[in-house]
Design a protein around this motif. Structure first.
Motif, PDB file in Angstrom:
ATOM      1  N   LEU A  60       2.483  -3.019   3.360  1.00  0.00           N
ATOM      2  CA  LEU A  60       3.099  -4.364   3.009  1.00  0.00           C
ATOM      3  C   LEU A  60       2.694  -5.686   3.011  1.00  0.00           C
ATOM      4  O   LEU A  60       3.004  -6.420   2.534  1.00  0.00           O
ATOM      5  N   VAL A  61       2.044  -5.639   4.651  1.00  0.00           N
ATOM      6  CA  VAL A  61       1.608  -6.535   4.603  1.00  0.00           C
ATOM      7  C   VAL A  61       0.705  -6.906   4.225  1.00  0.00           C
ATOM      8  O   VAL A  61      -0.069  -8.173   3.750  1.00  0.00           O
ATOM      9  N   ALA A  62      -0.972  -6.621   3.522  1.00  0.00           N
ATOM     10  CA  ALA A  62      -0.954  -6.515   3.284  1.00  0.00           C
ATOM     11  C   ALA A  62      -0.975  -7.022   1.036  1.00  0.00           C
ATOM     12  O   ALA A  62      -1.802  -7.094   0.922  1.00  0.00           O
ATOM     13  N   VAL A  63      -0.240  -6.310   1.013  1.00  0.00           N
ATOM     14  CA  VAL A  63       0.641  -6.457  -0.506  1.00  0.00           C
ATOM     15  C   VAL A  63       0.714  -8.340  -0.364  1.00  0.00           C
ATOM     16  O   VAL A  63       0.452  -9.204  -1.348  1.00  0.00           O
ATOM     17  N   ALA A  64       1.301  -8.669   0.444  1.00  0.00           N
ATOM     18  CA  ALA A  64       2.085  -9.849   0.983  1.00  0.00           C
ATOM     19  C   ALA A  64       0.385 -11.198   1.502  1.00  0.00           C
ATOM     20  O   ALA A  64       1.021 -12.533   0.326  1.00  0.00           O
ATOM     21  N   THR A  65       0.152 -10.627   1.887  1.00  0.00           N
ATOM     22  CA  THR A  65      -1.068 -11.300   2.040  1.00  0.00           C
ATOM     23  C   THR A  65      -2.246 -11.705   1.392  1.00  0.00           C
ATOM     24  O   THR A  65      -3.109 -12.728   0.563  1.00  0.00           O
ATOM     25  N   GLY A  66      -2.414 -10.848  -0.344  1.00  0.00           N
ATOM     26  CA  GLY A  66      -2.778 -10.454  -1.086  1.00  0.00           C
ATOM     27  C   GLY A  66      -4.255 -10.117  -1.038  1.00  0.00           C
ATOM     28  O   GLY A  66      -5.435 -10.236  -1.749  1.00  0.00           O
ATOM     29  N   LEU A  67      -4.637  -8.939  -0.048  1.00  0.00           N
ATOM     30  CA  LEU A  67      -5.778  -8.462   0.291  1.00  0.00           C
ATOM     31  C   LEU A  67      -5.468  -7.053  -0.506  1.00  0.00           C
ATOM     32  O   LEU A  67      -6.487  -6.373  -1.172  1.00  0.00           O
ATOM     33  N   ILE A  68      -4.128  -6.472  -1.201  1.00  0.00           N
ATOM     34  CA  ILE A  68      -4.199  -4.821  -1.914  1.00  0.00           C
ATOM     35  C   ILE A  68      -3.110  -6.089  -3.612  1.00  0.00           C
ATOM     36  O   ILE A  68      -2.822  -6.721  -2.530  1.00  0.00           O
ATOM     37  N   THR A  69      -3.738  -5.853  -4.225  1.00  0.00           N
ATOM     38  CA  THR A  69      -2.738  -6.163  -5.589  1.00  0.00           C
ATOM     39  C   THR A  69      -2.326  -4.816  -6.113  1.00  0.00           C
ATOM     40  O   THR A  69      -2.859  -3.904  -6.377  1.00  0.00           O
ATOM     41  N   PRO A  70      -0.800  -4.440  -6.127  1.00  0.00           N
ATOM     42  CA  PRO A  70      -0.612  -3.845  -6.616  1.00  0.00           C
ATOM     43  C   PRO A  70      -0.426  -3.905  -8.260  1.00  0.00           C
ATOM     44  O   PRO A  70      -0.928  -4.184  -8.944  1.00  0.00           O
ATOM     45  N   ASN A  71      -0.310  -2.640  -8.665  1.00  0.00           N
ATOM     46  CA  ASN A  71      -0.644  -1.880 -10.052  1.00  0.00           C
ATOM     47  C   ASN A  71       0.533  -2.822 -11.265  1.00  0.00           C
ATOM     48  O   ASN A  71       1.327  -3.257 -10.417  1.00  0.00           O
ATOM     49  N   PRO A  72      -0.015  -3.568 -11.899  1.00  0.00           N
ATOM     50  CA  PRO A  72       0.979  -3.848 -12.859  1.00  0.00           C
ATOM     51  C   PRO A  72       1.913  -2.544 -13.405  1.00  0.00           C
ATOM     52  O   PRO A  72       1.820  -1.901 -13.839  1.00  0.00           O
ATOM     53  N   ARG A  73       2.965  -3.620 -13.718  1.00  0.00           N
ATOM     54  CA  ARG A  73       3.629  -2.923 -14.705  1.00  0.00           C
ATOM     55  C   ARG A  73       3.505  -2.455 -15.692  1.00  0.00           C
ATOM     56  O   ARG A  73       3.169  -3.026 -16.758  1.00  0.00           O
ATOM     57  N   PRO A  74       3.919  -0.640 -16.087  1.00  0.00           N
ATOM     58  CA  PRO A  74       3.613   0.311 -17.291  1.00  0.00           C
ATOM     59  C   PRO A  74       4.177  -0.802 -18.770  1.00  0.00           C
ATOM     60  O   PRO A  74       3.950  -0.328 -19.574  1.00  0.00           O
ATOM     61  N   TYR A  75       5.261  -1.419 -18.456  1.00  0.00           N
ATOM     62  CA  TYR A  75       6.028  -1.978 -19.817  1.00  0.00           C
ATOM     63  C   TYR A  75       5.918  -3.402 -19.773  1.00  0.00           C
ATOM     64  O   TYR A  75       5.352  -4.539 -19.022  1.00  0.00           O
TER      65      TYR A  75
END
Length: 75
Positions: A60-75
């Protein structure tokens, strides 16, 4: 640099996942053993739960700080 930090996050998360699985199997072996002088199974299950919480917080911290980008939504 950013790519080194990204790789470090991956390494730490992988190590924590391996530690979590190790504690799960350690608890299983204690559960299957017979004997009075065995360690408490809850110790290893507690470590597993705590490791899971640390992994979740790190993600959660890595996603919030931009270190990890989640996969885009499939639709």
């Amino acid at each position: 640099t950013l790519s080194e930090m990204y790789m470090m996050i991956k390494i730490v998360l992988s190590a924590l996942m391996i530690f979590m699985v190790y504690n799960l199997f350690k608890a299983m072996t204690i559960m299957l053993k017979n004997g009075e002088d065995k360690e408490k199974m809850s110790k290893f299950i507690g470590r597993r739960v705590m490791t899971s919480a640390v992994i979740l917080i790190l993600i959660l911290v890595a996603v919030a700080t931009g270190l990890i980008t989640p996969n885009p939504r499939p639709y």
